[in-house]
Design an enzyme around this catalytic site. Structure first.
Site, short mmCIF file in Angstrom:
data_model
loop_
_atom_site.label_atom_id
_atom_site.label_comp_id
_atom_site.label_asym_id
_atom_site.label_seq_id
_atom_site.Cartn_x
_atom_site.Cartn_y
_atom_site.Cartn_z
N CYS A 51 0.83 -1.22 0.00
CA CYS A 51 0.00 0.00 0.00
C CYS A 51 0.86 1.26 0.00
O CYS A 51 0.54 2.24 -0.67
CB CYS A 51 -0.92 0.03 1.21
SG CYS A 51 -2.10 -1.32 1.24
N ARG A 128 -7.77 -3.99 -3.58
CA ARG A 128 -7.21 -2.85 -4.31
C ARG A 128 -8.12 -2.55 -5.52
O ARG A 128 -7.95 -3.11 -6.59
CB ARG A 128 -5.79 -3.16 -4.78
CG ARG A 128 -4.88 -3.53 -3.64
CD ARG A 128 -3.48 -3.90 -4.08
NE ARG A 128 -2.78 -4.55 -2.98
CZ ARG A 128 -2.22 -3.91 -1.95
NH1 ARG A 128 -2.25 -2.59 -1.91
NH2 ARG A 128 -1.64 -4.58 -0.97
C1 BEZ Z 1 0.43 -4.59 1.77
O1 BEZ Z 1 1.64 -4.81 1.83
O2 BEZ Z 1 0.00 -3.51 1.40
C2 BEZ Z 1 -0.51 -5.68 2.13
C3 BEZ Z 1 -0.18 -6.99 1.85
C4 BEZ Z 1 -1.06 -8.00 2.20
C5 BEZ Z 1 -2.27 -7.70 2.84
C6 BEZ Z 1 -2.59 -6.38 3.10
C7 BEZ Z 1 -1.73 -5.37 2.75
#
Ligand code: BEZ
Length: 217
Positions: A51, A128
């Site tokens: 993110c 996403r």
């Molecule tokens: C992230 O790194 O943004 C992420 C990865 C897995 C689940 C939720 C967020």
């Protein structure tokens, strides 16, 4: 796990309206997006690595979106305090400031409204999602990515330019189209139009598949 198919906004629908707290203040979505292109995008959680790369990517391309008359609106199921702490953390660590509003969807109401909460992926974190909304408030393109795969900023920018170009010139755009390439002319609707096409300077594969150069501006 939920097995029914929930209703989700579709391409061609008016973007569902809502009111929410964001990092730039209270927002009534329909008023905020009025007469502008908008990209509404969700991410799973603040202070997570993928993110952070994605939000930074949007922030670094803020000028591109401004130049394309497009507002950015982020969202996650986190509190306004978590958002502000994360914005501050990223700014301190990398110098990148998330200037666009980020919705604090702590009650999940916007995530549910936009089908961003997909229980097979997560019961508590938005996937996403990317909604491209035109100046009339209509949803024009939707992308959904899972939690563990980041989006492609080049494709997001290409898709936005493609939508704006297709509208402006009333054309369709072929596989892998990028700005500067030829566009597809809508197929003829009458035999007369079909015959006229033979005299045109279109690049013709057949009468129903013809391409033309677009003016530079
Ligand atoms: C992230 O790194 O943004 C992420 C990865 C897995 C689940 C939720 C967020």
């Amino acid at each position: 796990m939920e097995t029914t198919t929930p209703s989700m906004p579709r391409i061609g629908d008016l973007a569902p309206d809502f009111e929410s707290m964001t990092t730039t203040g209270k927002m009534k979505f329909s008023e905020y997006i009025k007469d502008s292109w908008t990209i509404l995008f969700s991410h799973p959680a603040d202070f997570t690595p993928v993110c952070t790369t994605e939000m930074s990517g949007f922030a670094l391309d803020q000028k591109f979106f401004d130049e394309h008359q497009t507002k950015l609106v982020g969202l996650s199921i986190d509190s306004i305090h978590a958002h502000i702490a994360w914005v501050n953390n990223v700014k301190k660590n990398t110098g990148v400031l998330f200037e666009f509003p980020i919705i604090a969807d702590i009650d999940m109401s916007v995530s549910k409204l936009y089908g961003m909460l997909q229980p097979g992926e997560s019961e508590t974190a938005a996937v996403r999602a990317v909604f491209f909304i035109d100046p009339a408030g209509k949803i024009r393109l939707i992308m959904y990515y899972p939690l563990n795969v980041g989006r492609n900023m080049e494709e997001i920018k290409r898709a936005l330019i493609a939508l704006q170009t297709a509208d402006k010139h009333k054309v369709a755009l072929p596989l892998n189209w990028t700005p500067g390439e030829k566009a597809i002319v809508p197929p003829p609707k009458t035999v007369e139009e079909m015959i006229a096409r033979e005299e045109s300077d279109y690049e013709m594969v057949d009468f129903y598949l013809a391409k033309k150069e677009l003016p530079l501006n």
